[in-house]
Scaffold this motif. Sequence first.
Motif, PDB file in Angstrom:
ATOM      1  N   SER A 104       0.457  -1.337  -0.043  1.00 13.76           N
ATOM      2  CA  SER A 104       0.081  -0.086   0.001  1.00 13.76           C
ATOM      3  C   SER A 104       1.066   1.157  -0.030  1.00 13.76           C
ATOM      4  O   SER A 104       0.487   2.168  -0.495  1.00 13.76           O
ATOM      5  N   ASN A 105       2.059   0.800   0.228  1.00  9.33           N
ATOM      6  CA  ASN A 105       2.916   2.114   0.564  1.00  9.33           C
ATOM      7  C   ASN A 105       3.245   2.404  -1.105  1.00  9.33           C
ATOM      8  O   ASN A 105       4.391   1.727  -1.901  1.00  9.33           O
ATOM      9  N   PRO A 106       3.066   3.730  -1.682  1.00 11.71           N
ATOM     10  CA  PRO A 106       3.448   4.058  -3.229  1.00 11.71           C
ATOM     11  C   PRO A 106       5.317   4.059  -3.703  1.00 11.71           C
ATOM     12  O   PRO A 106       5.011   4.417  -4.419  1.00 11.71           O
ATOM     13  N   MET A 107       5.681   3.954  -2.042  1.00 14.33           N
ATOM     14  CA  MET A 107       7.276   4.419  -2.782  1.00 14.33           C
ATOM     15  C   MET A 107       7.777   2.968  -2.870  1.00 14.33           C
ATOM     16  O   MET A 107       7.470   1.493  -3.403  1.00 14.33           O
ATOM     17  N   GLU A 108       8.467   2.956  -4.689  1.00 16.93           N
ATOM     18  CA  GLU A 108       8.923   2.495  -6.143  1.00 16.93           C
ATOM     19  C   GLU A 108       9.465   1.324  -4.104  1.00 16.93           C
ATOM     20  O   GLU A 108      10.611   2.108  -3.260  1.00 16.93           O
ATOM     21  N   PHE A 109      10.715   0.111  -4.613  1.00 15.60           N
ATOM     22  CA  PHE A 109      11.578  -0.894  -4.679  1.00 15.60           C
ATOM     23  C   PHE A 109      12.001  -1.661  -5.441  1.00 15.60           C
ATOM     24  O   PHE A 109      11.570  -1.963  -6.034  1.00 15.60           O
ATOM     25  N   TYR A 110      13.513  -1.697  -5.275  1.00 16.90           N
ATOM     26  CA  TYR A 110      14.297  -2.303  -6.803  1.00 16.90           C
ATOM     27  C   TYR A 110      14.982  -3.173  -5.622  1.00 16.90           C
ATOM     28  O   TYR A 110      15.759  -2.846  -4.305  1.00 16.90           O
ATOM     29  N   ILE A 111      15.413  -4.563  -6.372  1.00 20.37           N
ATOM     30  CA  ILE A 111      16.223  -4.575  -5.665  1.00 20.37           C
ATOM     31  C   ILE A 111      17.345  -5.648  -6.954  1.00 20.37           C
ATOM     32  O   ILE A 111      16.846  -5.907  -7.480  1.00 20.37           O
ATOM     33  N   THR A 112      19.287  -5.271  -6.269  1.00 20.41           N
ATOM     34  CA  THR A 112      19.391  -5.236  -6.630  1.00 20.41           C
ATOM     35  C   THR A 112      19.727  -7.506  -6.899  1.00 20.41           C
ATOM     36  O   THR A 112      20.650  -7.417  -5.815  1.00 20.41           O
ATOM     37  N   CYS A 113      20.723  -7.513  -7.935  1.00 21.84           N
ATOM     38  CA  CYS A 113      21.003  -9.153  -7.939  1.00 21.84           C
ATOM     39  C   CYS A 113      22.202  -9.357  -9.321  1.00 21.84           C
ATOM     40  O   CYS A 113      21.851  -7.783  -9.931  1.00 21.84           O
ATOM     41  N   THR A 114      22.350 -10.121  -8.948  1.00 22.84           N
ATOM     42  CA  THR A 114      23.444 -10.240 -10.632  1.00 22.84           C
ATOM     43  C   THR A 114      23.294 -11.754 -11.328  1.00 22.84           C
ATOM     44  O   THR A 114      22.660 -13.162 -10.431  1.00 22.84           O
ATOM     45  N   ASN A 115      23.051 -11.575 -12.520  1.00 22.95           N
ATOM     46  CA  ASN A 115      22.403 -12.782 -14.021  1.00 22.95           C
ATOM     47  C   ASN A 115      24.093 -13.444 -13.864  1.00 22.95           C
ATOM     48  O   ASN A 115      24.993 -12.654 -14.087  1.00 22.95           O
ATOM     49  N   ILE A 116      24.382 -14.249 -13.212  1.00 22.37           N
ATOM     50  CA  ILE A 116      24.982 -15.641 -13.070  1.00 22.37           C
ATOM     51  C   ILE A 116      25.562 -15.716 -14.487  1.00 22.37           C
ATOM     52  O   ILE A 116      26.702 -15.998 -14.956  1.00 22.37           O
ATOM     53  N   GLN A 151      23.445 -21.299  -2.646  1.00 18.50           N
ATOM     54  CA  GLN A 151      23.254 -21.858  -3.684  1.00 18.50           C
ATOM     55  C   GLN A 151      22.608 -20.582  -4.991  1.00 18.50           C
ATOM     56  O   GLN A 151      22.521 -19.371  -4.720  1.00 18.50           O
ATOM     57  N   ILE A 152      22.697 -21.274  -6.081  1.00 21.56           N
ATOM     58  CA  ILE A 152      22.221 -20.047  -7.259  1.00 21.56           C
ATOM     59  C   ILE A 152      20.256 -20.203  -7.129  1.00 21.56           C
ATOM     60  O   ILE A 152      19.851 -21.340  -6.795  1.00 21.56           O
ATOM     61  N   VAL A 153      19.799 -19.423  -7.346  1.00 21.58           N
ATOM     62  CA  VAL A 153      18.670 -18.955  -6.989  1.00 21.58           C
ATOM     63  C   VAL A 153      17.993 -18.677  -8.639  1.00 21.58           C
ATOM     64  O   VAL A 153      18.298 -17.509  -9.095  1.00 21.58           O
ATOM     65  N   GLU A 154      17.545 -19.349  -9.378  1.00 25.52           N
ATOM     66  CA  GLU A 154      16.120 -18.989 -10.558  1.00 25.52           C
ATOM     67  C   GLU A 154      15.151 -18.444 -10.368  1.00 25.52           C
ATOM     68  O   GLU A 154      14.475 -19.568  -9.666  1.00 25.52           O
ATOM     69  N   ILE A 155      15.034 -17.459 -10.912  1.00 26.44           N
ATOM     70  CA  ILE A 155      13.392 -16.940 -11.378  1.00 26.44           C
ATOM     71  C   ILE A 155      13.358 -16.502 -12.259  1.00 26.44           C
ATOM     72  O   ILE A 155      13.669 -15.644 -13.477  1.00 26.44           O
ATOM     73  N   GLY A 156      12.104 -17.119 -12.937  1.00 29.62           N
ATOM     74  CA  GLY A 156      11.641 -17.232 -14.403  1.00 29.62           C
ATOM     75  C   GLY A 156      12.659 -16.969 -14.503  1.00 29.62           C
ATOM     76  O   GLY A 156      12.632 -16.427 -16.252  1.00 29.62           O
ATOM     77  N   GLY A 157      13.655 -17.924 -14.583  1.00 37.01           N
ATOM     78  CA  GLY A 157      13.988 -18.532 -15.780  1.00 37.01           C
ATOM     79  C   GLY A 157      16.050 -18.232 -15.971  1.00 37.01           C
ATOM     80  O   GLY A 157      16.911 -18.485 -16.297  1.00 37.01           O
ATOM     81  N   VAL A 158      15.884 -16.677 -15.059  1.00 38.26           N
ATOM     82  CA  VAL A 158      17.076 -15.991 -14.459  1.00 38.26           C
ATOM     83  C   VAL A 158      17.803 -16.573 -13.253  1.00 38.26           C
ATOM     84  O   VAL A 158      17.283 -16.973 -12.850  1.00 38.26           O
TER      85      VAL A 158
END
Length: 285
Positions: A104-116, A151-158
């Motif tokens: 409900s908070n309108p503040m945008e939130f971004y998360i940084t990961c690395t595509n291996i 361990q490597i985390v896979e999300i949506g094939g990435v």
Amino acid sequence: MKKGLIMEGGAMRGMFTAGVTDVFMEKGITFDGAIGTSAGAAFGCNYKSGQIGRALRYNKEYCADKRYVSTREFFRTGNMYSEDFCYHEIPMSLDKFDFDAFNSNPMEFYITCTNIETGRAVHHKHDEKNDDENTFLEWVRASCAMPMLEQIVEIGGVKLLDGGVGDSVPVRYFEEMGYDRNVVILTQPLSYKKRRIKYGMMAKVKYRHYPKLTKAMLDRHERYNETYEYIRDKELKGELIVVRPPEPLNISISHDKHEIQRVYDIGRREGLKAIKRVKEFLEEE
């Protein structure tokens, strides 16, 4: 003008960030968007949900619990930090993350990961329509997944690992997104210079199928130090505000709740010292 909050990672150095952000929330400081890398994402998401003190509370409560972080867990599952306990049991039942407040908070939130596979940063913007609760927690887990220890985390094939490899302090990315009035929370002091990793050969062996990842790991120190210089230059010009520890925090992974409290308290102290200049900076036209 878009006001942004940018949070570096650093394992339990992130308790410094938690101390700063708790003070900011207590003082009513708001942002249009926030971005966190690794611990900056794991602890920083509490800013959007408005949960003052939560990061300190659950870290002190479970830091000595072998289900939370331990070599036993690593040898059992390949993860120093338990996937189930840290990213499901705690936020979903033991110390609930407030998803309703978060969304409900309108503040945008971004998360940084690395595509291996590319060795490059992935900056994921949370979208309630596309990210259910488990998917959001998986993005946080991926951002915190330290090479060699998780361990490597896979999300949506990435395939993803620790965001710090690709972009430890994503200030340039946020500027590209239109954030032009930024507050940066760093977890290393002004004098800090990152050095080349010492386990390069081990990394090349472990990630032999991902050469772009190992290259990114091996030259990370150069990009990291250049980013610190970029931030420092903008800070001196008054183009952004930086809150950083005055000296090394000397903590990484910790099972000691007193050490966690110590680092958090340093963050609170520096946050309080910064309040006046942060408010003035964010209020400038």
